[in-house]
Design an enzyme around this catalytic site. Structure first.
Site, short mmCIF file in Angstrom:
data_model
loop_
_atom_site.label_atom_id
_atom_site.label_comp_id
_atom_site.label_asym_id
_atom_site.label_seq_id
_atom_site.Cartn_x
_atom_site.Cartn_y
_atom_site.Cartn_z
N ALA A 68 -14.70 -20.02 -12.91
CA ALA A 68 -14.08 -19.69 -14.36
C ALA A 68 -15.05 -20.36 -15.43
CB ALA A 68 -12.47 -20.42 -14.65
N GLY A 109 -13.41 -21.15 -8.67
CA GLY A 109 -13.18 -19.70 -8.86
C GLY A 109 -14.27 -18.83 -8.18
N GLU A 112 -13.18 -18.29 -4.73
CA GLU A 112 -12.24 -17.37 -4.77
C GLU A 112 -12.50 -16.00 -4.80
OE1 GLU A 112 -10.04 -19.83 -7.90
OE2 GLU A 112 -8.40 -19.71 -6.45
N GLU A 132 -10.99 -28.06 -7.03
CA GLU A 132 -10.20 -27.97 -8.25
C GLU A 132 -9.36 -29.41 -8.16
OE1 GLU A 132 -10.67 -25.41 -6.78
OE2 GLU A 132 -10.67 -23.43 -7.75
#
Ligand code: NAD
Length: 709
Positions: A68, A109, A112, A132
């Site tokens: 992100a 991310g 992911e 995270e």
């Protein structure tokens, strides 16, 4: 082959029957709004093109994708569809295989995104992980639901609750990727992999549809075991437990339900004080090397050879820090026996690490080989940097700096490791005060990462810029501070320790204070720390302070009374505690001394609440920090946080003393201090800056922003 090369943040091209989507959003290929939208558009284009039989997603530059976009946090852009977590579902829903080409740090991310693909090809040196938890949050784009389906429940729990990444080779071993390559062009390798899939008519592997490798009962046992472990290793933290909860949902929930719940857990984590504190700590450490009046492009002096004067405890540890970084260093003492002792101590230190299996014999030899011993200060002649670490006495230090002035080459940087003396007065005896500064290492210097860089009145800017870089080279976090007794860290420590003594006189016991401070998150409470460091050292400092202490200033003679009994802490088997091996045991003999002191002061011992203990210790730190800012001895409140996080074990999940103050609220702190001031007078008057910020409804963070704006 149809190529569309451009500077677009996402590029699309065809390589035969394979569509290649390349993320091109420097510096880390973050999933900003326009990147997400473009990826979605290109996926659709590929799906609608009947001549496209597979898709490869890769990244330009140093990685596939950095996750992100942090610049979008707390902005509406983050909510623009497709949101990051939706993107993975779009990829999975493709009717043709999508292959991720992974290189460089592909974390959070970024990983992911790769988990949303049907297959993954990675460079052997890539780094894959979901870190995270280290920022106090939970993977929120399907990571907690897809990783356990792909690599197995236990492995996923371990990776997600620790945040530890794996390299490409390990990723292949655990099933996180399908192929590993040493070819730097991972994208080309992924295209070949996609072509093989097409040729073999291999179908899609949809990670969200895979089943967990564990039944619910076995899984529940693993969860219980992990929770017990975390209760020890992550005591007081929230994020590791949130991560565990979300991964555990894969045992009992469908992917869709677990995925929806993951979003809720993630949102709670993002809003938590813990996450805000950890994110603050992260940015504070990035910011600390930026010095407002020293431009980033200031030319540096070259530092290749370092000489250290004084082969004692500190000199030896500092020499090890350089050798550990592969830098040659000359260690100098005035006499042969002191030098031999110093070198032998270094060798013993390395040997202990080697014997614990943490250093190979070759590496130990290499490091010892970088350290050259010398008797006599003349050996500083060819050094680019000279660090003085002799006895803490002004006369001795000044005479050494006079000698250095005559011996050091032009442009060499001259540093003192003094912990209390006036660096300006040391610089003043040389004809080159612009080259002089303090480098305050912490003990043990080869282990502790904090380095206070003491900028004296005349220190040149390029000297500061050079040593800030050097700090990074030797694995330290350098914080620029001004000249003051104890600089930043130790100066704040003094009022904190004073309060601890007063609390004990009024009714608490050392173990009560230590428990509260340890529950707050410090690894060790103040009394255990003092016992470990040696009470004789604190006693010597106290004796020196007594000479200048105002007659009416309150102080506690308890330390002296304990020392007079020969109790110097852990090394003598007794101090504030009695020691059974390394275990600290409360000691009735100390309690008798304490009770006698309370009597002598006419105090009726009372129960002191945990809140009061915590406030009195921590608010004193904060208040002294505010004074340090007023006096311009630290550049930012966040720099003080970096000092306390790296040098004094302040709990990272609270962001540092000044950030903690912001979280409590400055008006609340001032009100409490005013109350204590009414009760005890003494040192409870809030610092002017603290009161000013509180009255203005402001914070230390705002104050920092105002100064760097
Ligand atoms: P130490 O007594 O262990 O070592 C001092 C060394 O300096 C001795 O080996 C001595 O022989 C040598 N020396 C003395 N005069 C010399 C001279 N003229 N030329 C060459 N060598 C000489 O002391 P230490 O604990 O290593 O402390 C050194 C400095 O570091 C002090 O200024 C101290 O305040 C500072 N410091 C200490 C700590 C700590 O925790 N020990 C932490 C930070 C800073």
């Amino acid at each position: 082959m149809v190529n569309k090369i451009s500077s677009e943040p996402v590029q699309y091209r065809k390589d035969g029957t394979v569509a290649v989507i390349t993320i091109n959003n420097p510096p880390v290929n973050a999933l900003a709004k326009h990147v997400r939208m473009a990826i979605a558009d290109y996926l659709e284009a590929a799906a609608n093109d009947h001549l496209t039989l597979a898709v490869v997603i890769c990244g330009n530059g140093r990685n596939l994708c950095g996750g992100a976009d942090i610049r979008e946090f707390n902005t509406p852009d983050r909510q623009v569809r497709p949101m990051t977590r939706d993107l993975m579902n779009l990829i999975e829903a493709m009717h043709i295989p999508v292959v991720a080409a992974i290189h460089g740090p592909t974390l959070g991310g970024g990983l992911e995104l790769a988990l949303g693909c049907h297959y993954r090809v990675a460079h052997r040196d890539a780094r894959l992980g979901l870190p995270e938890v280290l920022r106090g949050v939970v993977p929120g784009a399907g990571g907690t639901q897809r990783l356990p389906r792909l690599v197995g429940f236990r492995t996923a729990v371990e990776m997600i609750t620790s945040g530890t990444p794996v390299d490409g080779a390990k990723a292949l071993e655990i099933g996180l990727v399908d192929q590993v390559t040493e070819d730097d062009d991972v994208c080309a390798e992924a295209i070949r992999y996609a072509e093989d899939l097409i040729a073999g008519a291999v179908g899609l592997r949809v990670v969200s549809e895979m089943t967990i490798d564990m039944d619910a009962d076995t899984g529940a046992a693993v969860v219980a075991e992990m929770r017990a472990k975390l209760e020890k290793s992550a005591r007081g933290m929230e994020a590791p437990f949130r991560c565990l909860e979300s991964v555990a949902n894969t045992l009992t929930m469908s992917f869709a339900d677990g995925w929806a719940r993951e979003a809720e857990i993630s949102a709670e984590a993002v809003a938590s004080v813990e996450s805000r504190s950890l994110v603050h700590a992260f940015f504070a450490e990035r910011q600390v090397s930026k010095i407002p009046d020293i431009p980033a492009d200031t030319p540096r002096r070259s530092i290749e050879r370092t000489a250290i004067v004084g082969a004692g405890t500190m000199g030896g540890g500092i020499a090890m820090s350089f050798a550990n970084a592969g830098m040659p260093v000359t260690l100098i003492d005035s006499g042969k026996s002191a030098l031999d002792r110093g070198i032998a101590r270094i060798r013993d230190n390395y040997a202990a690490t080697r014997d614990r299996g943490r250093l190979s014999a070759e590496d130990m030899d290499a490091r010892m080989g970088l350290i050259t011993g010398a008797v006599g200060i003349a050996a500083v002649a060819d050094a680019d940097l000279i660090i003085e670490a002799v006895f803490e006495e002004m006369d001795i230090k000044q005479s050494i700096f006079r000698e250095l002035d005559g011996l050091a080459r032009d442009g060499a940087i001259l540093a003192t490791n003094t912990s209390t003396l006036d660096v300006d007065a040391i610089a003043a005896v040389t004809g080159r005060p612009g080259d002089v500064l303090g480098l305050h290492f912490f003990s043990p210097a080869n282990v502790m990462t904090l380095l206070e860089i003491v900028r004296a009145e005349k220190t040149e800017k390029d000297v500061i810029a050079t040593v800030l870089d050097l700090a990074g080279r030797i694995g330290k976090t350098g914080v620029v501070v001004g000249v003051s007794d104890g600089f930043v860290g130790n100066r704040m420590l003094a009022p904190y320790f004073r309060q601890c003594d007063f609390l004990v006189e009024e009714g608490a016991l050392p173990q009560d204070v230590d428990r509260v401070i340890e529950e707050f998150g410090f690894r060790m409470g103040p009394f255990r720390v003092s016992d470990m460091a040696g009470l004789d050292i604190s006693w010597a400092i106290e004796k020196r302070r007594a000479e200048t202490r105002p007659a009416d200033e309150r102080f506690s003679p308890l330390l002296e009374r304990i020392c007079e009994k020969g109790r110097f802490g852990q090394k003598t088997g007794a101090g504030w505690y009695r020691y059974e091996g390394r275990a600290a045991v409360p000691d009735p003999e100390v309690e008798v001394l304490i009770a006698a002191r309370s009597d002598e002061m006419g105090l009726t011992r009372r129960d002191i609440s945990d809140d009061e203990i915590r406030q009195r210790c921590i608010y004193q730190l904060i208040n002294e920090g505010a004074k340090i800012l007023e006096e311009g001895l630290a550049i930012r409140a966040s720099d003080i946080d970096v000092v306390w996080l790296n040098g004094y074990g302040f709990p990272r999940r609270r962001g540092g003393p000044m950030f903690y103050a912001d979280m409590v609220g400055l008006p609340e702190i001032v009100a409490t201090m005013d109350r204590y001031h009414g009760e005890w007078g003494d040192k409870w008057e809030p610092a002017a800056l603290l009161r000013e910020l509180a009255d203005a409804g402001s914070s230390f963070k705002d104050w920092d922003a105002g100064r760097t704006a």
